[in-house]
Design a protein around this motif. Structure first.
Motif, PDB file in Angstrom:
ATOM      1  N   ARG A 220     -24.922  23.693 -31.892  1.00 32.11           N
ATOM      2  CA  ARG A 220     -25.455  23.868 -30.706  1.00 32.11           C
ATOM      3  C   ARG A 220     -27.202  24.171 -30.386  1.00 32.11           C
ATOM      4  O   ARG A 220     -27.727  24.547 -31.150  1.00 32.11           O
ATOM      5  CB  ARG A 220     -24.856  25.457 -30.052  1.00 32.11           C
ATOM      6  CG  ARG A 220     -25.171  26.236 -28.648  1.00 32.11           C
ATOM      7  CD  ARG A 220     -24.964  28.156 -29.317  1.00 32.11           C
ATOM      8  NE  ARG A 220     -25.878  28.374 -30.389  1.00 32.11           N
ATOM      9  CZ  ARG A 220     -26.432  29.137 -31.085  1.00 32.11           C
ATOM     10  NH1 ARG A 220     -24.581  28.755 -31.843  1.00 32.11           N
ATOM     11  NH2 ARG A 220     -26.406  29.815 -32.406  1.00 32.11           N
ATOM     12  N   PHE A 221     -27.678  24.002 -29.171  1.00 34.60           N
ATOM     13  CA  PHE A 221     -29.076  24.341 -29.112  1.00 34.60           C
ATOM     14  C   PHE A 221     -29.160  24.650 -27.185  1.00 34.60           C
ATOM     15  O   PHE A 221     -28.627  24.248 -26.655  1.00 34.60           O
ATOM     16  CB  PHE A 221     -29.886  22.848 -29.373  1.00 34.60           C
ATOM     17  CG  PHE A 221     -29.338  21.360 -28.717  1.00 34.60           C
ATOM     18  CD1 PHE A 221     -29.930  21.142 -27.637  1.00 34.60           C
ATOM     19  CD2 PHE A 221     -27.872  20.762 -29.305  1.00 34.60           C
ATOM     20  CE1 PHE A 221     -29.901  20.061 -26.891  1.00 34.60           C
ATOM     21  CE2 PHE A 221     -28.190  19.661 -28.300  1.00 34.60           C
ATOM     22  CZ  PHE A 221     -28.801  19.101 -27.425  1.00 34.60           C
ATOM     23  N   ARG A 222     -30.836  24.859 -27.203  1.00 33.31           N
ATOM     24  CA  ARG A 222     -30.912  24.718 -26.114  1.00 33.31           C
ATOM     25  C   ARG A 222     -31.908  24.468 -25.912  1.00 33.31           C
ATOM     26  O   ARG A 222     -32.965  24.224 -26.708  1.00 33.31           O
ATOM     27  CB  ARG A 222     -31.032  26.695 -25.546  1.00 33.31           C
ATOM     28  CG  ARG A 222     -29.664  27.413 -25.718  1.00 33.31           C
ATOM     29  CD  ARG A 222     -30.812  28.814 -25.718  1.00 33.31           C
ATOM     30  NE  ARG A 222     -29.835  29.986 -25.578  1.00 33.31           N
ATOM     31  CZ  ARG A 222     -28.540  29.805 -24.832  1.00 33.31           C
ATOM     32  NH1 ARG A 222     -29.112  29.907 -23.185  1.00 33.31           N
ATOM     33  NH2 ARG A 222     -27.214  31.319 -24.636  1.00 33.31           N
ATOM     34  N   PHE A 223     -32.594  24.067 -24.531  1.00 36.89           N
ATOM     35  CA  PHE A 223     -33.609  22.969 -24.068  1.00 36.89           C
ATOM     36  C   PHE A 223     -34.777  24.977 -23.231  1.00 36.89           C
ATOM     37  O   PHE A 223     -35.375  24.488 -22.953  1.00 36.89           O
ATOM     38  CB  PHE A 223     -32.900  22.213 -22.990  1.00 36.89           C
ATOM     39  CG  PHE A 223     -33.216  20.517 -24.083  1.00 36.89           C
ATOM     40  CD1 PHE A 223     -33.885  20.446 -24.687  1.00 36.89           C
ATOM     41  CD2 PHE A 223     -31.976  20.195 -23.459  1.00 36.89           C
ATOM     42  CE1 PHE A 223     -33.525  18.927 -25.264  1.00 36.89           C
ATOM     43  CE2 PHE A 223     -31.507  18.913 -23.971  1.00 36.89           C
ATOM     44  CZ  PHE A 223     -32.568  18.684 -25.059  1.00 36.89           C
ATOM     45  N   ASP A 224     -33.663  25.570 -21.917  1.00 33.96           N
ATOM     46  CA  ASP A 224     -34.193  26.538 -21.544  1.00 33.96           C
ATOM     47  C   ASP A 224     -33.312  27.705 -21.553  1.00 33.96           C
ATOM     48  O   ASP A 224     -31.957  27.322 -22.141  1.00 33.96           O
ATOM     49  CB  ASP A 224     -34.573  25.743 -20.354  1.00 33.96           C
ATOM     50  CG  ASP A 224     -32.866  25.020 -19.568  1.00 33.96           C
ATOM     51  OD1 ASP A 224     -32.014  25.856 -19.656  1.00 33.96           O
ATOM     52  OD2 ASP A 224     -33.000  23.877 -18.700  1.00 33.96           O
ATOM     53  N   SER A 225     -33.132  28.520 -20.555  1.00 31.18           N
ATOM     54  CA  SER A 225     -33.005  29.735 -20.588  1.00 31.18           C
ATOM     55  C   SER A 225     -31.247  29.342 -19.815  1.00 31.18           C
ATOM     56  O   SER A 225     -30.761  30.504 -19.516  1.00 31.18           O
ATOM     57  CB  SER A 225     -33.921  30.713 -20.196  1.00 31.18           C
ATOM     58  OG  SER A 225     -33.917  30.708 -18.926  1.00 31.18           O
ATOM     59  N   ASP A 226     -31.338  28.405 -19.083  1.00 31.79           N
ATOM     60  CA  ASP A 226     -30.530  27.760 -18.225  1.00 31.79           C
ATOM     61  C   ASP A 226     -29.218  27.583 -18.180  1.00 31.79           C
ATOM     62  O   ASP A 226     -28.595  27.902 -17.757  1.00 31.79           O
ATOM     63  CB  ASP A 226     -30.227  27.064 -16.961  1.00 31.79           C
ATOM     64  CG  ASP A 226     -32.044  27.743 -15.834  1.00 31.79           C
ATOM     65  OD1 ASP A 226     -31.407  29.250 -15.608  1.00 31.79           O
ATOM     66  OD2 ASP A 226     -32.562  27.470 -15.397  1.00 31.79           O
ATOM     67  N   SER A 227     -28.842  26.930 -19.361  1.00 32.08           N
ATOM     68  CA  SER A 227     -28.238  26.494 -20.706  1.00 32.08           C
ATOM     69  C   SER A 227     -27.437  26.133 -21.969  1.00 32.08           C
ATOM     70  O   SER A 227     -28.983  26.829 -22.519  1.00 32.08           O
ATOM     71  CB  SER A 227     -28.299  24.781 -20.020  1.00 32.08           C
ATOM     72  OG  SER A 227     -28.941  23.893 -20.556  1.00 32.08           O
ATOM     73  N   VAL A 228     -26.127  26.541 -22.516  1.00 32.67           N
ATOM     74  CA  VAL A 228     -26.217  25.377 -23.791  1.00 32.67           C
ATOM     75  C   VAL A 228     -25.667  24.329 -24.330  1.00 32.67           C
ATOM     76  O   VAL A 228     -25.019  23.982 -22.676  1.00 32.67           O
ATOM     77  CB  VAL A 228     -25.547  27.098 -24.293  1.00 32.67           C
ATOM     78  CG1 VAL A 228     -25.522  26.903 -25.515  1.00 32.67           C
ATOM     79  CG2 VAL A 228     -25.977  28.500 -24.299  1.00 32.67           C
ATOM     80  N   HIS A 229     -25.706  23.498 -25.091  1.00 29.59           N
ATOM     81  CA  HIS A 229     -25.921  22.786 -25.378  1.00 29.59           C
ATOM     82  C   HIS A 229     -24.792  22.690 -26.587  1.00 29.59           C
ATOM     83  O   HIS A 229     -25.529  23.522 -28.036  1.00 29.59           O
ATOM     84  CB  HIS A 229     -26.872  21.586 -25.695  1.00 29.59           C
ATOM     85  CG  HIS A 229     -27.146  20.801 -24.384  1.00 29.59           C
ATOM     86  ND1 HIS A 229     -27.802  20.298 -23.116  1.00 29.59           N
ATOM     87  CD2 HIS A 229     -28.421  22.243 -23.281  1.00 29.59           C
ATOM     88  CE1 HIS A 229     -28.940  20.648 -22.600  1.00 29.59           C
ATOM     89  NE2 HIS A 229     -28.886  21.608 -22.267  1.00 29.59           N
ATOM     90  N   TYR A 230     -24.273  21.685 -26.811  1.00 27.07           N
ATOM     91  CA  TYR A 230     -23.141  21.843 -28.072  1.00 27.07           C
ATOM     92  C   TYR A 230     -22.871  20.498 -28.591  1.00 27.07           C
ATOM     93  O   TYR A 230     -22.229  19.674 -27.333  1.00 27.07           O
ATOM     94  CB  TYR A 230     -22.403  23.229 -27.798  1.00 27.07           C
ATOM     95  CG  TYR A 230     -21.673  23.790 -27.174  1.00 27.07           C
ATOM     96  CD1 TYR A 230     -20.001  22.757 -27.615  1.00 27.07           C
ATOM     97  CD2 TYR A 230     -21.614  23.738 -26.194  1.00 27.07           C
ATOM     98  CE1 TYR A 230     -19.571  22.705 -26.641  1.00 27.07           C
ATOM     99  CE2 TYR A 230     -21.077  23.889 -24.686  1.00 27.07           C
ATOM    100  CZ  TYR A 230     -20.019  23.250 -25.237  1.00 27.07           C
ATOM    101  OH  TYR A 230     -18.515  23.716 -24.247  1.00 27.07           O
ATOM    102  N   ALA A 231     -21.372  20.287 -29.463  1.00 26.75           N
ATOM    103  CA  ALA A 231     -21.315  19.416 -29.745  1.00 26.75           C
ATOM    104  C   ALA A 231     -19.635  19.930 -30.156  1.00 26.75           C
ATOM    105  O   ALA A 231     -19.504  21.049 -30.584  1.00 26.75           O
ATOM    106  CB  ALA A 231     -21.544  18.583 -31.164  1.00 26.75           C
ATOM    107  N   ILE A 232     -19.076  18.869 -29.800  1.00 24.67           N
ATOM    108  CA  ILE A 232     -17.483  19.334 -30.221  1.00 24.67           C
ATOM    109  C   ILE A 232     -16.759  17.954 -30.168  1.00 24.67           C
ATOM    110  O   ILE A 232     -17.020  16.702 -29.875  1.00 24.67           O
ATOM    111  CB  ILE A 232     -17.138  19.800 -28.563  1.00 24.67           C
ATOM    112  CG1 ILE A 232     -15.605  20.631 -28.767  1.00 24.67           C
ATOM    113  CG2 ILE A 232     -16.843  18.746 -27.394  1.00 24.67           C
ATOM    114  CD1 ILE A 232     -14.582  21.028 -27.845  1.00 24.67           C
ATOM    115  N   GLU A 233     -15.948  18.296 -31.477  1.00 25.09           N
ATOM    116  CA  GLU A 233     -15.200  17.569 -32.097  1.00 25.09           C
ATOM    117  C   GLU A 233     -13.353  17.886 -32.258  1.00 25.09           C
ATOM    118  O   GLU A 233     -13.566  18.786 -32.795  1.00 25.09           O
ATOM    119  CB  GLU A 233     -15.756  17.103 -33.758  1.00 25.09           C
ATOM    120  CG  GLU A 233     -17.376  16.883 -33.775  1.00 25.09           C
ATOM    121  CD  GLU A 233     -17.433  17.049 -35.131  1.00 25.09           C
ATOM    122  OE1 GLU A 233     -16.542  17.921 -36.275  1.00 25.09           O
ATOM    123  OE2 GLU A 233     -19.427  16.780 -35.411  1.00 25.09           O
TER     124      GLU A 233
END
Length: 151
Positions: free
Chosen positions: A31-44
């Protein structure tokens, strides 16, 4: 069954193992964030003969995320008719849920990166969980995973 794993390098992840077949697994990680509007993550997704991963699924703060969908399923532990569905805004991840007599929920997790691109692919696995405590635990763990601040 859902479980939160904290690796030695402190990267949180949530793993969902099928109670009927422990070799079927869905993992939320990286999981990581570029900004306060979204959360990015990987799924396997893993199952016998299958390993699939999408590296950047996006959960937007203004969109209905996965946690409330899972919380609704957990609150309806006595069951429902038909299929319930959820997906990310861009369609990279979709989840469908069915209730089976005996108090179990089948969650079919489908990865479909670049859904509009020619030559795209999709992969699905189904995990079976107890409708009550296991679903509630999964909802809590996913909410925690998506809400944590980048470290």
């Amino acid at each position: 069954m859902p479980s939160t794993n904290d690796d030695t390098d402190d990267k949180p992840c949530v793993s969902i193992r099928c109670q009927d077949n422990a070799s079927v697994d869905v993992t939320f990680c990286d999981r990581f964030r570029f900004d306060s509007d979204s959360v990015h993550y990987a799924i396997e997704l893993c199952a016998p003969g299958l390993t699939a991963r999408v590296n950047e699924v996006v959960a937007w703060v203004w969109d209905r995320d996965l946690a409330p969908f899972l919380e609704e399923l957990a609150s309806d532990y006595r069951g429902w008719e038909g299929e319930r569905n959820w997906q990310t805004n861009d369609g990279d991840l979709a989840v469908s849920a069915v209730f089976q007599s005996g108090g179990h929920v089948g969650l079919t997790w489908t990865l479909r990166p670049w859904p509009k691109a020619a030559g795209g692919w999709s992969a699905s696995v189904t995990t079976w969980l107890e409708a009550g405590e296991q679903m509630a635990s999964l909802a809590t763990e996913i909410r925690h995973f998506l809400a944590q601040e980048r470290q």
